[in-house]
Enzyme design. Structure first.
Site, PDB file in Angstrom:
ATOM      1  N   GLN A 186       0.814  -1.215   0.000  1.00  0.00           N
ATOM      2  CA  GLN A 186       0.000   0.000   0.000  1.00  0.00           C
ATOM      3  C   GLN A 186       0.850   1.269   0.000  1.00  0.00           C
ATOM      4  O   GLN A 186       0.303   2.369   0.068  1.00  0.00           O
ATOM      5  CB  GLN A 186      -0.923   0.000   1.227  1.00  0.00           C
ATOM      6  N   THR A 246       8.410 -20.010 -15.171  1.00  0.00           N
ATOM      7  CA  THR A 246       8.623 -19.052 -16.256  1.00  0.00           C
ATOM      8  C   THR A 246       8.071 -17.688 -15.864  1.00  0.00           C
ATOM      9  O   THR A 246       6.896 -17.559 -15.495  1.00  0.00           O
ATOM     10  CB  THR A 246       7.928 -19.536 -17.543  1.00  0.00           C
ATOM     11  N   CYS A 334      -9.723  -9.167   1.461  1.00  0.00           N
ATOM     12  CA  CYS A 334      -9.513 -10.563   1.865  1.00  0.00           C
ATOM     13  C   CYS A 334     -10.418 -10.975   3.024  1.00  0.00           C
ATOM     14  O   CYS A 334     -10.599 -12.165   3.269  1.00  0.00           O
ATOM     15  CB  CYS A 334      -8.049 -10.774   2.264  1.00  0.00           C
TER      16      CYS A 334
END
Length: 410
Positions: A186, A246, A334
């Site tokens: 943040q 990757t 969340c």
């Protein structure tokens, strides 16, 4: 099930910039060629397709590093801040040190990582914070032990916006030979950061918090003095063996572009956000009595505002349901599925009724004065409407102290 908007239903005005940010169109422009034309694997060293992608990846690595004052070799690409906060440094040094210090107001992914480590045999101290949301440096110093391996304290809190004294914490940890990690998801791109001045050893970064793409982030890992960590993910040995897999070239190109734009516009963005935040708070305070702005009034990032009002006499979910025209939240994305009051507000000593009547406003690069004024107007309008329906508000108007009432269950 996820709610689907009707075809003729307008999307609400977005005021939840802590949860995520809209991608800057300039970031998308930088990414598109690597989605279509330059599609080589950046780890393919035998042909031009791989070289093109590798060059773009290394450019992005430098863009991220430049934003935080780091060396590009100290930047490890990850899927986001949550992955970056798995505390592999603690596991690497477990044979010698098994004590970790964090705070009660960290992001949920940090607290959950600490609980996993506790199950593995580590001891974690969850430092309380003062009523303004800041830690007590003296208490932190007294908590550090000979077997303390790591201190993890977030830079800017995602719910109340307070900025911890990171530089002082970093210097304290360095003097005690303890590694210091900060969750800067943040803060990166919003305030000036220099990991060397702050003596930070590890830093977590998230792409979608700075108008970059979702699904990508970075972990800063100091080279001198060297910080060693267990691999975040095992496999092909990419990212110097620290995070195999990757590297997704389009995503890291987007992260790099977002960091470069943030660095160029940091001062301007900060001024604009400050003006808009002050406008929002002042307008609400002038119309709704006894509003409490959570967190320290000075040590903070202005774009993250949390307002509580014990005289709302409304649950936050009632107000959010009424404010259909504005996308707001009561706390971290969340934890948004829970109806429990914010653990951050409880940690700063907020009363239960105050915690239940708290709304989080997020302002960012693309917020306008019109957005702020519309949000304020709707908020004031709905608070007044809901109060008129509240018997508790009616009792207060009659001079009754609600805290003196002993409620009984029927």
């Amino acid at each position: 099930t996820p709610r689907e908007l009707e075809k003729d239903e307008l999307r609400p005005l977005y005021m939840d910039f802590q949860a995520t940010t809209p991608m800057d169109p300039r970031v998308l422009d930088a990414m598109l060629p690597y989605q279509v034309n330059y599609y080589g694997n950046p780890h393919s060293r035998t042909h031009a397709y791989g070289w093109e992608s590798e060059t773009a990846m290394e450019k992005a690595r430098k863009q991220v590093a430049d934003l935080i004052g780091a060396d590009p070799r100290e930047t490890v690409f990850t899927s986001g801040a949550t992955e970056s906060q798995q505390y592999c440094v603690a596991r690497f040094y477990k044979a010698k040190k098994t004590h970790i210090i964090t705070t009660q107001t960290e992001h949920k992914c940090v607290l959950d990582s600490c609980r996993i480590l506790e199950a593995e045999g580590f001891e974690v101290t969850y430092l309380p914070v003062k009523n303004n949301g800041l830690i007590d440096l003296k208490q932190l110093q007294e908590t550090i032990r000979p077997d303390t391996s790591l201190v993890s304290i977030m830079t800017v809190n995602n719910e109340i916006g307070v900025k911890q004294p990171i530089k002082e914490i970093g210097h304290l940890c360095r003097s005690k030979n303890v590694f210091f990690h900060t969750d800067a998801a943040q803060a990166v791109g919003k305030i000036p950061i220099n990991v060397n001045d702050w003596k930070v050893d590890l830093m977590s970064i998230s792409g979608h918090k700075i108008s970059g793409p979702k699904g990508v982030g970075a972990l800063y890992v100091r080279r001198r003095p060297r910080v060693r960590i267990e691999p975040l993910q095992n496999g092909g040995g990419q990212e110097r063996g620290l995070r195999s897999g990757t590297v997704p070239t389009p995503l890291v190109v987007g992260l790099g572009a977002a960091c470069e734009i943030a660095q160029q516009e940091l001062e301007y963005d900060h001024k604009c956000v400050t003006v808009l935040a002050n406008r929002l708070v002042q307008k609400i305070v002038s119309e709704i009595p006894d509003v409490v702005k959570n967190g320290d009034p000075d040590q903070r990032y202005p774009g993250k505002i949390r307002l509580s009002n014990c005289l709302f006499f409304l649950k936050w979910e009632s107000l959010l349901m009424a404010l259909k025209d504005v996308a707001l939240s009561s706390g971290s994305a969340c934890t948004s599925a829970s109806l429990e009051p914010s653990y951050v507000l409880r940690a700063i000593g907020a009363d239960e009724d105050l915690a239940h009547s708290s709304i989080r406003f997020g302002i960012g690069r693309f917020t306008t004065e019109e957005d702020v004024d519309y949000t304020v107007e709707k908020c004031i309008q709905q608070v007044k409407r809901l109060r008129e329906m509240s018997p508790l508000w009616e009792m207060v108007q009659e001079g009754i102290d609600l805290k003196s009432i002993k409620w009984t269950q029927h």
